[in-house]
Design an enzyme around this catalytic site. Structure first.
Site, short mmCIF file in Angstrom:
data_model
loop_
_atom_site.label_atom_id
_atom_site.label_comp_id
_atom_site.label_asym_id
_atom_site.label_seq_id
_atom_site.Cartn_x
_atom_site.Cartn_y
_atom_site.Cartn_z
N ASP A 1 -23.39 27.26 1.03
CA ASP A 1 -23.64 28.78 2.08
C ASP A 1 -23.05 28.58 2.97
O ASP A 1 -22.83 29.60 4.07
CB ASP A 1 -25.14 28.47 2.44
CG ASP A 1 -26.35 28.16 1.36
OD1 ASP A 1 -26.07 29.39 0.05
OD2 ASP A 1 -27.38 28.17 1.66
N LYS B 1 -18.17 30.87 0.26
CA LYS B 1 -17.43 31.59 -0.94
C LYS B 1 -17.88 32.63 -1.73
O LYS B 1 -16.47 33.48 -2.24
CB LYS B 1 -17.80 30.29 -1.63
CG LYS B 1 -18.33 28.51 -1.13
CD LYS B 1 -18.88 28.04 -2.29
CE LYS B 1 -20.45 28.15 -2.31
NZ LYS B 1 -20.93 27.79 -1.29
N GLY C 1 -26.12 30.74 -4.67
CA GLY C 1 -25.96 32.44 -4.38
C GLY C 1 -25.06 32.64 -3.22
O GLY C 1 -25.15 32.00 -2.45
N HIS C 2 -24.07 33.90 -4.37
CA HIS C 2 -23.14 33.94 -3.32
C HIS C 2 -23.53 35.26 -3.23
O HIS C 2 -23.87 36.64 -3.92
CB HIS C 2 -21.79 33.58 -4.40
CG HIS C 2 -21.86 32.10 -4.73
ND1 HIS C 2 -20.64 32.08 -5.87
CD2 HIS C 2 -22.44 31.00 -4.43
CE1 HIS C 2 -21.29 30.76 -5.40
NE2 HIS C 2 -21.76 29.87 -4.53
N GLN D 1 -22.28 25.32 -4.00
CA GLN D 1 -22.53 24.31 -3.57
C GLN D 1 -21.60 23.88 -2.60
O GLN D 1 -20.86 24.97 -2.33
CB GLN D 1 -23.99 23.34 -4.35
CG GLN D 1 -24.29 23.51 -5.07
CD GLN D 1 -24.36 24.33 -6.18
OE1 GLN D 1 -24.04 24.31 -6.92
NE2 GLN D 1 -25.34 25.14 -6.78
N SER E 1 -13.27 34.79 9.08
CA SER E 1 -14.36 36.49 8.84
C SER E 1 -15.01 36.04 10.65
O SER E 1 -15.59 34.76 10.70
CB SER E 1 -14.90 35.25 7.02
OG SER E 1 -16.40 36.18 7.37
P1 GDP Z 1 -21.97 31.53 -0.39
O1 GDP Z 1 -23.84 30.32 -1.32
O2 GDP Z 1 -21.35 29.99 0.33
O3 GDP Z 1 -21.35 31.92 -1.24
O4 GDP Z 1 -22.92 31.99 0.87
P2 GDP Z 1 -24.55 32.59 0.79
O5 GDP Z 1 -23.94 34.01 0.01
O6 GDP Z 1 -25.02 31.65 0.61
O7 GDP Z 1 -24.32 32.73 2.26
C1 GDP Z 1 -23.28 33.00 3.19
C2 GDP Z 1 -24.21 34.43 4.79
O8 GDP Z 1 -24.37 34.66 5.40
C3 GDP Z 1 -24.42 35.61 3.88
O9 GDP Z 1 -25.57 36.43 4.02
C4 GDP Z 1 -23.36 36.15 3.61
O10 GDP Z 1 -23.50 37.32 3.83
C5 GDP Z 1 -23.18 35.85 5.49
N1 GDP Z 1 -21.40 36.20 6.28
C6 GDP Z 1 -20.47 35.96 5.17
N2 GDP Z 1 -19.61 35.50 6.34
C7 GDP Z 1 -20.08 36.12 6.99
C8 GDP Z 1 -19.31 36.04 8.47
O11 GDP Z 1 -18.08 35.44 8.76
N3 GDP Z 1 -20.39 36.19 9.73
C9 GDP Z 1 -21.42 36.67 9.81
N4 GDP Z 1 -22.60 36.84 10.30
N5 GDP Z 1 -22.28 36.36 7.75
C10 GDP Z 1 -21.64 35.98 7.02
P1 IMO Z 2 -24.43 28.27 -3.48
O1 IMO Z 2 -22.91 28.05 -4.20
C1 IMO Z 2 -27.00 25.66 -0.07
C2 IMO Z 2 -29.67 21.92 -2.74
C3 IMO Z 2 -30.95 22.52 -2.66
C4 IMO Z 2 -31.12 20.57 -2.25
C5 IMO Z 2 -30.07 20.56 -3.51
C6 IMO Z 2 -30.23 20.00 -5.10
O2 IMO Z 2 -24.97 29.06 -2.86
O3 IMO Z 2 -23.97 27.54 -1.60
P2 IMO Z 2 -30.83 21.70 -6.72
O4 IMO Z 2 -31.53 22.76 -6.97
O5 IMO Z 2 -29.25 21.92 -6.92
O6 IMO Z 2 -30.97 20.73 -7.66
O7 IMO Z 2 -30.87 21.01 -4.87
O8 IMO Z 2 -29.32 21.03 -3.23
N1 IMO Z 2 -28.70 23.68 -2.55
C7 IMO Z 2 -28.10 24.59 -1.76
N2 IMO Z 2 -27.69 24.90 -0.45
N3 IMO Z 2 -26.26 26.30 -1.23
C8 IMO Z 2 -26.39 26.62 -2.24
O9 IMO Z 2 -25.09 26.94 -3.62
C9 IMO Z 2 -27.56 24.87 -3.26
N4 IMO Z 2 -27.07 24.87 -4.52
C10 IMO Z 2 -28.45 23.96 -4.08
O10 IMO Z 2 -31.18 23.43 -1.80
O11 IMO Z 2 -31.53 20.61 -1.20
MG MG Z 3 -25.55 30.88 -1.11
#
Ligand code: GDP
Ligand code: IMO
Ligand code: MG
Length: 428
Positions: A13, A16, A40-41, A221, A410
């Site tokens: 998270d 990415k 979840g991207h 991840q 960012s």
């Molecule tokens: P990923 O799994 O690495 O793609 O990241 P996620 O989408 O799961 O989580 C990142 C969260 O932070 C999302 O809700 C994005 O919209 C948000 N986000 C990304 N970059 C920024 C930033 O620079 N500032 C803020 N406030 N939110 C951001």
């Molecule tokens: P993105 O791509 C954050 C975490 C789960 C748990 C551990 C193992 O959005 O960054 P799993 O279901 O993979 O066997 O769970 O890994 N986890 C993540 N945490 N972002 C993710 O993906 C994750 N994918 C798995 O919360 O701790």
């Molecule tokens: Mg994510």
């Protein structure tokens, strides 16, 4: 920049999705190489938000091609659901999405097994998407690949064997016959939706690279969730590190020229397991609320903490990430004081390398360097020179301590809220 990987440097998270989407403008191909719909991207542009779980974020760019590489585990029903979601928003995957035949699939019995395991004391706090059990089957050599799913006889035989081998778990949830019927019935609906995406991913990338196409590997991840290098056993069952891009796509090492590590300006993680810089109290509440820190896949609140340089340096080393995207600096805008963990203390001893020992990871106490905050909004800034002086110092300090160059900053969820320090990392 012929090929590049975008890799999470923390516990997932990191942003990415946002970074991959910006760079998709430059790429011809966007490739997922590990994980599954545990990811979840989030991508925000034109006032719309998309959360992608299995399909590479490049699908949101008209004309770009996307590959789900062999290292990904696919829940076929979840993929169809995601394609429906995209279609509703007028994004068509036909002709642009390719799926490696040697991807392993996730079936309901994987989720049953995980649900059962997650009830035990030894639980990991997973996303319950069946990821671990599916990879378990892959490495136990009993898994079912996408190409197997497409062949009637092969699939029937493999399913029969799997159901027999997993009876103990299945019976806790349903009967084997009922489950078999359900899987076969679903397959009838799923096959017509997915069969045309079948590809030999490795061969495809080989010829596309020869034609001079740019390939972007979109990591899921993060390094600390890597099954080998993360905080085991509280990890995922794949290799999110840069080396995983080769194994999970069949693209040879050496051809991925740049590794762009993505790190937040602080740290978060969901699920269980050690987190040396985790904080609680009002500061944590503030960061969680301001950062919108709820998992994009599970909606669970993220645990939050300060930036951990011991951990980050290890991540930079195992990924070869000489460039980084620094995300979410806006979340720190109002802080009087900002901390960076530069070392740990363990039983009175100072440690500067991320420890392998579980006990040490759990008991390590952070040693902080304190920096003054900037008390100003960073939103709207698009040149590094225009950042508040203390924000600039913070960025410089991260570069100094980590030895990695920050190529992109960012400060918001949408594409516009980005500083492109290095031109090649800017949207074209
Ligand atoms: P990923 O799994 O690495 O793609 O990241 P996620 O989408 O799961 O989580 C990142 C969260 O932070 C999302 O809700 C994005 O919209 C948000 N986000 C990304 N970059 C920024 C930033 O620079 N500032 C803020 N406030 N939110 C951001
Ligand atoms: P993105 O791509 C954050 C975490 C789960 C748990 C551990 C193992 O959005 O960054 P799993 O279901 O993979 O066997 O769970 O890994 N986890 C993540 N945490 N972002 C993710 O993906 C994750 N994918 C798995 O919360 O701790
Ligand atoms: Mg994510």
């Amino acid at each position: 920049m012929p090929s590049l990987s975008v890799i999470g440097m923390q516990w997932g998270d990191e942003g990415k999705g946002k970074v991959s989407h910006i760079l998709s403008s430059w790429a011809d191909w966007i490739v997922r190489f590990q994980g599954g719909n545990n990811a979840g991207h989030t991508v925000v542009f034109d006032n719309s938000q998309y959360v992608l779980h299995l399909v590479p974020s490049g699908i949101l760019y008209p004309g770009k091609k996307c590959l789900i590489g062999n290292g990904v585990v696919i829940d076929p029903a979840a993929l169809v659901e995601e394609l429906d979601f995209l279609r509703k928003r007028n994004i068509e995957a036909d002709g642009r999405l390719f799926i490696s035949g040697n991807c392993h699939l996730i079936f309901p019995y994987h989720k049953y097994r995980e649900a059962y395991m997650e009830k035990l004391k030894t639980r990991v706090g997973t996303t319950r998407r069946g990821i671990g059990p599916a990879y378990g089957d892959k490495y136990a050599r009993v898994g079912i690949r996408f190409v197997d799913y497409l062949e009637d006889d092969t699939f029937k035989e493999l399913l029969k064997r799997n159901l027999r081998g997993k009876e103990v778990f299945i019976k806790k949830f349903t009967s084997v016959t009922k489950l078999k019927d359900k899987i076969m019935k679903e397959r009838e609906e799923i096959l017509p939706r997915l069969k045309d995406f079948l590809a030999d991913g490795a061969s495809l990338l080989y010829s596309e690279e020869k034609r001079g196409k740019n390939i972007l590997f979109e990591g899921a991840q993060g390094t600390m969730l890597d099954c080998d290098f993360g905080t085991y056993p509280f990890v995922t069952s794949s290799n999110p590190i840069s080396g995983g891009a080769c194994v999970g796509s069949g693209f040879p090492p050496g051809k991925i020229e740049t590794v762009l590590g993505v790190t937040k300006a602080y740290t978060t993680r969901v699920g269980l397991g050690p987190f040396p810089t985790e904080i609680e109290g009002t500061e944590a509440e503030y960061l969680r609320e301001k950062g919108g820190e709820y998992g994009a896949t599970t909606g669970r609140p993220r645990r939050v903490g300060w930036l951990d340089m011991v951990q980050l340096k290890m991540a930079i080393r195992v990924n070869g990430a000489d460039k980084m995207a620094l995300t979410k600096i806006d979340v720190l805008d109002d802080r009087e004081e900002i901390k960076i963990c530069t070392a740990y203390k363990y039983r009175g001893r100072k440690i500067t390398e991320f420890p392998l020992s579980r006990k040490m990871q759990e008991e390590a106490e952070p040693v902080y360097e304190k920096l003054p905050g900037w008390n100003k909004k960073t939103k709207g800034v698009n040149k590094v020179e225009d950042l508040p002086a203390n924000a600039k110092k913070f960025v410089e300090r991260i570069q100094e301590l980590s030895g990695s160059k920050i190529a992109l900053i960012s400060m918001g969820r949408s594409e516009e809220e980005t500083i492109h320090i290095e031109k090649e990392f800017a949207a074209k």
